[in-house]
Design a protein around this motif. Sequence first.
Motif, PDB file in Angstrom:
ATOM      1  N   MET A  26      34.240  42.534  40.129  1.00 31.53           N
ATOM      2  CA  MET A  26      35.193  43.014  41.126  1.00 31.53           C
ATOM      3  C   MET A  26      36.603  43.084  40.531  1.00 31.53           C
ATOM      4  O   MET A  26      37.349  44.009  40.838  1.00 31.53           O
ATOM      5  N   HIS A  27      36.946  42.110  39.689  1.00 28.58           N
ATOM      6  CA  HIS A  27      38.271  42.112  39.072  1.00 28.58           C
ATOM      7  C   HIS A  27      38.466  43.350  38.200  1.00 28.58           C
ATOM      8  O   HIS A  27      39.516  43.989  38.245  1.00 28.58           O
ATOM      9  N   VAL A  28      37.444  43.680  37.414  1.00 28.69           N
ATOM     10  CA  VAL A  28      37.526  44.848  36.536  1.00 28.69           C
ATOM     11  C   VAL A  28      37.661  46.121  37.363  1.00 28.69           C
ATOM     12  O   VAL A  28      38.505  46.978  37.081  1.00 28.69           O
ATOM     13  N   ARG A  29      36.873  46.246  38.413  1.00 30.99           N
ATOM     14  CA  ARG A  29      36.940  47.430  39.275  1.00 30.99           C
ATOM     15  C   ARG A  29      38.318  47.567  39.917  1.00 30.99           C
ATOM     16  O   ARG A  29      38.883  48.658  39.953  1.00 30.99           O
ATOM     17  N   ARG A  30      38.823  46.462  40.436  1.00 31.69           N
ATOM     18  CA  ARG A  30      40.159  46.506  41.068  1.00 31.69           C
ATOM     19  C   ARG A  30      41.231  46.892  40.063  1.00 31.69           C
ATOM     20  O   ARG A  30      42.134  47.666  40.367  1.00 31.69           O
ATOM     21  N   THR A  31      41.123  46.357  38.844  1.00 35.93           N
ATOM     22  CA  THR A  31      42.091  46.688  37.798  1.00 35.93           C
ATOM     23  C   THR A  31      42.025  48.176  37.463  1.00 35.93           C
ATOM     24  O   THR A  31      43.062  48.837  37.353  1.00 35.93           O
ATOM     25  N   ILE A  32      40.820  48.697  37.316  1.00 38.79           N
ATOM     26  CA  ILE A  32      40.666  50.134  37.024  1.00 38.79           C
ATOM     27  C   ILE A  32      41.265  50.967  38.147  1.00 38.79           C
ATOM     28  O   ILE A  32      42.009  51.927  37.903  1.00 38.79           O
ATOM     29  N   GLU A  33      40.958  50.630  39.385  1.00 41.62           N
ATOM     30  CA  GLU A  33      41.467  51.384  40.535  1.00 41.62           C
ATOM     31  C   GLU A  33      42.992  51.323  40.613  1.00 41.62           C
ATOM     32  O   GLU A  33      43.654  52.345  40.839  1.00 41.62           O
TER      33      GLU A  33
END
Length: 152
Positions: A1-8
């Motif tokens: 989730m952290h990686v996805r949020r960072t990408i977004e």
Amino acid sequence: MHVRRTIENNEEAEIRPSKTYQSFIAAVGGHRELSFIEKNVRNYIMREVQNISKLEDAKEFEKYLLRMKEKNPNFFFEHELEVDQSIKIAFWADARSRVACEYFGDVISFNTTYNTNMYNLVFDSFVGVNHHGRSTLLGCALMKNEDIQSFK
């Protein structure tokens, strides 16, 4: 989730995917510590982040057409949306184009050669020839499919 949020978040801030990926490498200490590659970051952006943007863009396009109609009652548009609220078909013509169509609409060229990659919509232009022998725009359309029903 952290990686996805960072990408977004980075995509919203218009940070290039390569820079986003490099930040992940720096955070974990090297390529070998990551379970994904830069291509995965790009794919996630295309599949998830930009899909949301496309739906928002369709809503904004509809708002734009409504604002144009409010500004000038002679502005004409019609549109049809897909089940997921993306654009299926949209046609519009401003007041000037509608008047030009009355005068120069004897022969109309309908051109569907422009295809936009981001939205997978075909841009169509309706063009006439004025009394000076110059092309004049009579209307525009966006279409998801180039089938007979869409043309009707």
